[in-house]
Design an enzyme around this catalytic site. Structure first.
Site, PDB file in Angstrom:
ATOM      1  N   LYS A   9       0.827  -1.207   0.000  1.00 54.53           N
ATOM      2  CA  LYS A   9       0.000   0.000   0.000  1.00 54.53           C
ATOM      3  C   LYS A   9       0.871   1.271   0.000  1.00 54.53           C
ATOM      4  O   LYS A   9       2.086   1.195   0.197  1.00 54.53           O
ATOM      5  CB  LYS A   9      -0.934  -0.049   1.210  1.00 54.53           C
ATOM      6  CG  LYS A   9      -1.970  -1.191   1.139  1.00 54.53           C
ATOM      7  CD  LYS A   9      -2.841  -1.206   2.394  1.00 54.53           C
ATOM      8  CE  LYS A   9      -3.917  -2.287   2.334  1.00 54.53           C
ATOM      9  NZ  LYS A   9      -4.772  -2.255   3.553  1.00 54.53           N
ATOM     10  N   TYR A  49     -12.319  -2.466  -3.554  1.00 54.83           N
ATOM     11  CA  TYR A  49     -12.869  -2.445  -2.197  1.00 54.83           C
ATOM     12  C   TYR A  49     -14.395  -2.376  -2.189  1.00 54.83           C
ATOM     13  O   TYR A  49     -14.987  -1.930  -1.206  1.00 54.83           O
ATOM     14  CB  TYR A  49     -12.266  -1.287  -1.399  1.00 54.83           C
ATOM     15  CG  TYR A  49     -10.866  -1.579  -0.876  1.00 54.83           C
ATOM     16  CD1 TYR A  49     -10.599  -2.719  -0.110  1.00 54.83           C
ATOM     17  CD2 TYR A  49      -9.812  -0.695  -1.117  1.00 54.83           C
ATOM     18  CE1 TYR A  49      -9.323  -2.979   0.384  1.00 54.83           C
ATOM     19  CE2 TYR A  49      -8.529  -0.951  -0.623  1.00 54.83           C
ATOM     20  CZ  TYR A  49      -8.300  -2.090   0.132  1.00 54.83           C
ATOM     21  OH  TYR A  49      -7.042  -2.344   0.635  1.00 54.83           O
ATOM     22  N   ARG A  85      -1.671 -14.294   3.963  1.00 62.14           N
ATOM     23  CA  ARG A  85      -2.443 -13.638   5.035  1.00 62.14           C
ATOM     24  C   ARG A  85      -1.724 -13.764   6.380  1.00 62.14           C
ATOM     25  O   ARG A  85      -1.658 -12.814   7.157  1.00 62.14           O
ATOM     26  CB  ARG A  85      -3.847 -14.254   5.141  1.00 62.14           C
ATOM     27  CG  ARG A  85      -4.741 -14.005   3.938  1.00 62.14           C
ATOM     28  CD  ARG A  85      -5.336 -12.635   3.877  1.00 62.14           C
ATOM     29  NE  ARG A  85      -6.228 -12.329   4.969  1.00 62.14           N
ATOM     30  CZ  ARG A  85      -6.943 -11.207   5.042  1.00 62.14           C
ATOM     31  NH1 ARG A  85      -6.872 -10.291   4.073  1.00 62.14           N
ATOM     32  NH2 ARG A  85      -7.721 -10.977   6.055  1.00 62.14           N
ATOM     33  N   THR A  91      -5.404  -7.680  10.505  1.00 61.33           N
ATOM     34  CA  THR A  91      -5.725  -6.399   9.873  1.00 61.33           C
ATOM     35  C   THR A  91      -5.260  -5.219  10.722  1.00 61.33           C
ATOM     36  O   THR A  91      -4.704  -4.251  10.200  1.00 61.33           O
ATOM     37  CB  THR A  91      -7.251  -6.304   9.648  1.00 61.33           C
ATOM     38  OG1 THR A  91      -7.670  -7.441   8.887  1.00 61.33           O
ATOM     39  CG2 THR A  91      -7.619  -5.029   8.921  1.00 61.33           C
ATOM     40  N   ASN A 112      -1.838  -0.059   7.350  1.00 61.56           N
ATOM     41  CA  ASN A 112      -1.354  -1.415   7.644  1.00 61.56           C
ATOM     42  C   ASN A 112      -0.556  -2.060   6.517  1.00 61.56           C
ATOM     43  O   ASN A 112      -0.367  -3.272   6.483  1.00 61.56           O
ATOM     44  CB  ASN A 112      -2.505  -2.302   8.119  1.00 61.56           C
ATOM     45  CG  ASN A 112      -3.561  -2.501   7.055  1.00 61.56           C
ATOM     46  OD1 ASN A 112      -3.442  -1.989   5.950  1.00 61.56           O
ATOM     47  ND2 ASN A 112      -4.588  -3.270   7.378  1.00 61.56           N
ATOM     48  N   HIS A 115      -1.943  -5.522   1.431  1.00 60.65           N
ATOM     49  CA  HIS A 115      -3.215  -6.192   1.158  1.00 60.65           C
ATOM     50  C   HIS A 115      -2.915  -7.589   0.635  1.00 60.65           C
ATOM     51  O   HIS A 115      -1.972  -7.774  -0.136  1.00 60.65           O
ATOM     52  CB  HIS A 115      -4.010  -5.439   0.089  1.00 60.65           C
ATOM     53  CG  HIS A 115      -5.165  -6.239  -0.447  1.00 60.65           C
ATOM     54  ND1 HIS A 115      -6.396  -6.249   0.182  1.00 60.65           N
ATOM     55  CD2 HIS A 115      -5.270  -7.089  -1.508  1.00 60.65           C
ATOM     56  CE1 HIS A 115      -7.205  -7.070  -0.490  1.00 60.65           C
ATOM     57  NE2 HIS A 115      -6.549  -7.585  -1.512  1.00 60.65           N
ATOM     58  N   GLU A 126      -9.956 -10.338  -7.667  1.00 61.21           N
ATOM     59  CA  GLU A 126      -9.001  -9.228  -7.561  1.00 61.21           C
ATOM     60  C   GLU A 126      -7.879  -9.270  -8.595  1.00 61.21           C
ATOM     61  O   GLU A 126      -7.473  -8.212  -9.116  1.00 61.21           O
ATOM     62  CB  GLU A 126      -8.382  -9.211  -6.150  1.00 61.21           C
ATOM     63  CG  GLU A 126      -9.384  -8.868  -5.069  1.00 61.21           C
ATOM     64  CD  GLU A 126      -8.798  -8.916  -3.661  1.00 61.21           C
ATOM     65  OE1 GLU A 126      -9.454  -8.442  -2.732  1.00 61.21           O
ATOM     66  OE2 GLU A 126      -7.669  -9.440  -3.484  1.00 61.21           O
TER      67      GLU A 126
HETATM   68  P1  IDP Z   1      -7.781  -7.023   5.371  1.00 63.01           P
HETATM   69  O1  IDP Z   1      -6.975  -5.989   4.607  1.00 63.01           O
HETATM   70  O2  IDP Z   1      -6.980  -7.616   6.496  1.00 63.01           O
HETATM   71  O3  IDP Z   1      -8.409  -8.065   4.484  1.00 63.01           O
HETATM   72  P2  IDP Z   1     -10.424  -5.820   5.578  1.00 63.01           P
HETATM   73  O4  IDP Z   1     -11.383  -6.038   6.702  1.00 63.01           O
HETATM   74  O5  IDP Z   1     -10.722  -6.450   4.258  1.00 63.01           O
HETATM   75  O6  IDP Z   1      -8.969  -6.235   6.104  1.00 63.01           O
HETATM   76  O7  IDP Z   1     -10.307  -4.248   5.391  1.00 63.01           O
HETATM   77  C1  IDP Z   1      -9.663  -3.715   4.249  1.00 63.01           C
HETATM   78  C2  IDP Z   1      -8.755  -2.592   4.689  1.00 63.01           C
HETATM   79  O8  IDP Z   1      -9.557  -1.527   5.202  1.00 63.01           O
HETATM   80  C3  IDP Z   1      -7.800  -2.917   5.846  1.00 63.01           C
HETATM   81  O9  IDP Z   1      -6.618  -3.557   5.417  1.00 63.01           O
HETATM   82  C4  IDP Z   1      -7.534  -1.550   6.421  1.00 63.01           C
HETATM   83  O10 IDP Z   1      -6.575  -0.841   5.594  1.00 63.01           O
HETATM   84  C5  IDP Z   1      -8.885  -0.874   6.257  1.00 63.01           C
HETATM   85  N1  IDP Z   1      -9.696  -1.024   7.457  1.00 63.01           N
HETATM   86  C6  IDP Z   1     -10.406  -2.091   7.840  1.00 63.01           C
HETATM   87  N2  IDP Z   1     -11.047  -1.876   8.983  1.00 63.01           N
HETATM   88  C7  IDP Z   1     -10.751  -0.623   9.339  1.00 63.01           C
HETATM   89  C8  IDP Z   1     -11.128   0.192  10.441  1.00 63.01           C
HETATM   90  O11 IDP Z   1     -11.871  -0.211  11.349  1.00 63.01           O
HETATM   91  N3  IDP Z   1     -10.598   1.463  10.457  1.00 63.01           N
HETATM   92  C9  IDP Z   1      -9.772   1.919   9.478  1.00 63.01           C
HETATM   93  N4  IDP Z   1      -9.404   1.187   8.411  1.00 63.01           N
HETATM   94  C10 IDP Z   1      -9.876  -0.072   8.354  1.00 63.01           C
HETATM   95 MG    MG Z   2      -9.846  -7.878   3.033  1.00 65.55          MG
END
Ligand code: IDP
Ligand code: MG
Length: 149
Positions: A9, A49, A85, A91, A112, A115, A126
Site C-alpha cells: 500500500k 474495495y 495472510r 488487519t 497497515n 493487502h 481481484e
Molecule cells: P484485510 O486488509 O486484512 O483483508 P479488511 O477487513 O478487508 O482487512 O479491510 C480492508 C482494509 O480496510 C484494511 O486492510 C484496512 O486498511 C482498512 N480497514 C479495515 N477496517 C478498518 C477500520 O476499522 N478502520 C480503518 N481502516 C480499516
Molecule cells: Mg480484506
C-alpha cells in the site's frame, strides 16, 4: 498452485519498505508471478474495495489506497492465500503477531502496509482487476524442488 493478489500500500512505498516486504514473501519460498508499480485510480479502488462500500472506514480507505503509488503482485505457491495472510498478520497491527509484516512495520489499522486476497473467490476477482493474463508469468525456479514437496 494457488495464486493471490498482494498490494504494498502507499505507506509501504512511501516509507521505503518495498524491498523488505517483498523479501518477507520471497524468503518464505513463495514465487512471484507478476509485479508492477502503479497508481490506483478512484474507479479501480472502488472496484477493489466494493465489498466495504458503506462501512465507516470506506471513504478514508479509498483515499488512502489512491493517495500514492502502490506495488501490486501476483504471488503463487501451495496454499499461497493463507500463507500470505498469515505472513501479513492481523488487519489491525495492534493485534498482529510480532514477526508479521503488519506488526513489525505498522501501528494503525488505516496504515497497515499490505493487502492480500482473503480467499480463492476474492483472489479470482481481484487478480484480473490489476493484471492482464499475459502479465502473469508461469515458470519454474531451480529452487522449487527444495521448497515445494
Ligand atoms: P484485510 O486488509 O486484512 O483483508 P479488511 O477487513 O478487508 O482487512 O479491510 C480492508 C482494509 O480496510 C484494511 O486492510 C484496512 O486498511 C482498512 N480497514 C479495515 N477496517 C478498518 C477500520 O476499522 N478502520 C480503518 N481502516 C480499516
Ligand atoms: Mg480484506
Amino acid at each position: 498452485m494457488e495464486r493471490t493478489l498482494v498490494i504494498i500500500k502507499p505507506d509501504g512505498v512511501q516509507r521505503g519498505l518495498i524491498g523488505q516486504i517483498v523479501t518477507r514473501f520471497e524468503q518464505r519460498g513463495l514465487r512471484l508471478a507478476a509485479m508492477k508499480l502503479i497508481r490506483i485510480d478512484q474507479a479501480l479502488a472502488e472496484r477493489h474495495y466494493a465489498i466495504h462500500k458503506g462501512k465507516p472506514f470506506y471513504e478514508p480507505l479509498i483515499h488512502y489506497i489512491t493517495s500514492s503509488p502502490v506495488v501490486v503482485m501476483v504471488i503463487e505457491g501451495n496454499q499461497a492465500i493463507e500463507i500470505v495472510r498469515r505472513t501479513m498478520g492481523a488487519t489491525n497491527p495492534t493485534e498482529a503477531t510480532p514477526g508479521t509484516i503488519r506488526a513489525d512495520f505498522g501501528l494503525e489499522i488505516g496504515r497497515n502496509l499490505v493487502h492480500g486476497s482473503d480467499g480463492p473467490d476474492t483472489a479470482a476477482y481481484e487478480i484480473p482487476l490489476f493484471f492482464d493474463e499475459d502479465e502473469i508469468l508461469s515458470y519454474q525456479r531451480d529452487t522449487d524442488r527444495w521448497i515445494f514437496e
